[in-house]
Design an enzyme around this catalytic site. Structure first.
Site, PDB file in Angstrom:
ATOM      1  N   SER A  17     -38.831  44.956  79.151  1.00 24.61           N
ATOM      2  CA  SER A  17     -38.557  45.861  78.031  1.00 24.61           C
ATOM      3  C   SER A  17     -37.359  45.299  77.260  1.00 24.61           C
ATOM      4  O   SER A  17     -37.420  44.158  76.803  1.00 24.61           O
ATOM      5  CB  SER A  17     -38.305  47.268  78.595  1.00 24.61           C
ATOM      6  OG  SER A  17     -38.015  48.158  77.574  1.00 24.61           O
ATOM      7  N   HIS A  44     -42.520  46.008  76.185  1.00 27.08           N
ATOM      8  CA  HIS A  44     -42.424  47.197  75.333  1.00 27.08           C
ATOM      9  C   HIS A  44     -42.001  46.766  73.934  1.00 27.08           C
ATOM     10  O   HIS A  44     -41.017  46.044  73.780  1.00 27.08           O
ATOM     11  CB  HIS A  44     -41.386  48.175  75.872  1.00 27.08           C
ATOM     12  CG  HIS A  44     -41.763  48.742  77.207  1.00 27.08           C
ATOM     13  ND1 HIS A  44     -40.853  49.306  78.048  1.00 27.08           N
ATOM     14  CD2 HIS A  44     -42.960  48.841  77.834  1.00 27.08           C
ATOM     15  CE1 HIS A  44     -41.459  49.727  79.144  1.00 27.08           C
ATOM     16  NE2 HIS A  44     -42.743  49.454  79.042  1.00 27.08           N
ATOM     17  N   ASP A 137     -40.067  51.739  84.154  1.00 23.32           N
ATOM     18  CA  ASP A 137     -41.484  51.380  84.113  1.00 23.32           C
ATOM     19  C   ASP A 137     -41.665  50.128  84.983  1.00 23.32           C
ATOM     20  O   ASP A 137     -40.835  49.223  84.946  1.00 23.32           O
ATOM     21  CB  ASP A 137     -41.895  51.099  82.658  1.00 23.32           C
ATOM     22  CG  ASP A 137     -43.410  51.045  82.477  1.00 23.32           C
ATOM     23  OD1 ASP A 137     -44.145  51.497  83.386  1.00 23.32           O
ATOM     24  OD2 ASP A 137     -43.860  50.550  81.427  1.00 23.32           O
TER      25      ASP A 137
END
Lengths: 196, 285
Positions: A17, A44, A137
């Site tokens: 991310s 992401h 995540d």
């Protein structure tokens, strides 16, 4: 150097991310041109980012970098990127699928969804790498991969731009290797050599 | 090592149970999910099973086959309910630029929104038609297999919290008015202008098990085909091709393409990026 059993790896999944662009570039640019294990990446990104990421990463490698398409078979020599605003999953028959389901961990694509589905498709032939990122995540996905015998790597939190993501994964107790970025590159290269 | 083997065994059992469940759903309820991509379906089923506190898909199947209310819930779980008004604004922009001018030359227009879910994208298109002066001569069919989603669609009431995002989408899509003219805010709800609904027929239709029901000039089916395997995709695309008038248009989701499909030769590309296609006059079908 990195122990036995890695010659069986048939696919690599990478999740990241915040800070991921630089980390991905570092890894991708050091991969040997003949790296013949497919790589699937969830980074992401803003839903508006279009095909920025495959174009960007494609500059640094001879491997084919492309956006994942629905029902596409996973092939050696390719790096597949989850499209912005779609979840990327792996089917049992080793094909890719996309969904527009709810966000998971506030994210779409979600690393957990890729990791969990890839774990169920590749079992102990999967290698997962979790890099820098500002949320957790991927942690659940790491657990599932480990349950099914896959191998897991987290970027060393000290070397990560944002350490939350690798740290969360390490705290699950399901990470096999905690490595700095350059060590991850060496790991991948050695793995590919052993296989060939 | 042994625990990995045991986990892999349980996974295999779960996969077999999923196949059996989908077969049973088809035989008992007539809904056919057997050619849906499995990873998504299985995840949804296991989630529901866990929420109901059941320890296997088999136990879940036992309940599901006997209790229609559980099946209703599963229909909701398996239908695609993530959507938004003017989703992918460039798609609407391209519709205005490439498709609407041609539609304007027709005396009467029929469109079909297949897999319309809760209706956000249908109303978006209705707004576009109104602004282009086509609403009075257009019949919109909006279909979905999930009656609960259609119920929401018919009402045309959406959370006010989404309106900021929808307004931005609308503006980016080439909208010519003020988006706030199309809804009334009431508490936390945005009630869409009821006149938008006049030319829309909402109806239950299952792309997998039902067939062509009308000849239409335009079909919009976005982010539905990605859930289907290749075989089912081709079957549905074949149905779309049959349903379209010669020169009719087809609009798909941004990651869906006719490129590798069985109907590829029956269509020409209007906008490759926005996945808008047009049926050729002399098509094989």
């Amino acid at each position: 150097m990195f122990g036995p059993g890695l010659d069986k790896i048939k696919a690599v999944v990478i999740g990241t991310s915040a800070g991921g662009l630089r980390a991905l570039k570092c890894i991708i640019e050091k991969l040997p041109a003949q790296f013949d294990i497919p790589i699937l990446i969830v980074q992401h990104l803003s839903p508006q980012s279009g095909s920025f990421l495959p174009n960007y990463l494609g500059q640094f490698t001879h491997l084919q970098v492309k956006e994942a398409e629905p029902n596409e078979p996973i092939l050696n020599g390719y790096v597949y990127i989850a499209p912005a605003n779609y979840h990327l999953l792996v089917e049992k028959d080793k094909k890719l699928s996309l969904t527009v389901d709810e966000k998971v961990n506030f994210s779409r694509p979600s690393i957990d969804l890729l990791f969990e589905s890839a774990a169920e498709a590749f079992l102990d032939q999967l290698l997962a790498i979790l890099l820098t990122g500002a949320n957790n995540d991927g942690a659940k996905g790491i657990i599932r991969i480990h349950q099914l015998g896959g191998t897991t790597i987290a970027q060393h939190p000290e070397s990560a731009e944002v350490k939350t993501m690798p740290q969360s994964a390490i705290e699950t107790g399901n990470i096999d290797w905690v490595l700095h970025l350059n060590e991850i590159s060496v790991f991948l290269s050695q793995m590919a050599e052993k296989k060939s | 090592m042994d625990s990995h083997k045991q986990n892999a065994h349980l996974l295999h059992v779960q996969d077999v149970e999923t196949e059996l469940l989908l077969e049973a759903i088809f035989r008992v309820y007539g809904y056919d999910f057997r050619n849906y991509n499995r990873a998504h379906i299985k995840r949804r089923i296991v989630q529901r099973q866990n929420q109901m506190g059941l320890d296997s898909i088999s136990a879940f199947q036992h309940l599901l086959l006997r209790d229609k209310e559980v099946m209703k819930q599963v229909l909701k779980d398996l239908s695609i309910n993530v959507t938004e008004m003017f989703r992918d604004p460039p798609f609407y922009e391209s519709m205005r630029k490439e498709v609407v001018p041609v539609l304007k030359t027709y005396p009467y227009i029929k469109t079909w929104h297949a897999g319309c879910s809760t209706g956000e994208e249908v109303y978006s298109f209705a707004i576009l038609l109104k602004e282009e002066g086509l609403d009075k001569r257009t019949q919109i069919y909006a279909t979905d297999f999930n009656p609960a989603a259609l119920e929401v669609a018919r009402k045309g009431i959406y959370p006010i919290s989404r309106m900021k995002e929808y307004t931005a989408n609308y503006q980016k899509s080439g909208g010519t008015q003020s988006f706030s003219d199309y809804f009334i805010a009431k508490y936390d709800a945005a009630i869409l202008d009821q006149s938008l609904r006049h030319n829309i027929v909402f109806a239950e239709h299952n792309l997998v098990t039902d067939s062509v029901f009308a000849e239409v000039n335009l079909i919009i089916c976005r982010n539905v085909l990605i859930y289907f395997d290749k075989q089912l995709q081709n079957k549905v695309l074949q149905m779309f091709s049959e349903s379209l008038t010669k020169n009719g248009y087809l609009g798909l989701g941004s990651k869906e393409s006719l490129m590798f499909s069985a109907v590829k030769d029956e269509f020409e590309v209007v906008d490759a990026e926005q996945k808008i296609y047009r049926k050729k006059i002399q098509s094989a079908g």
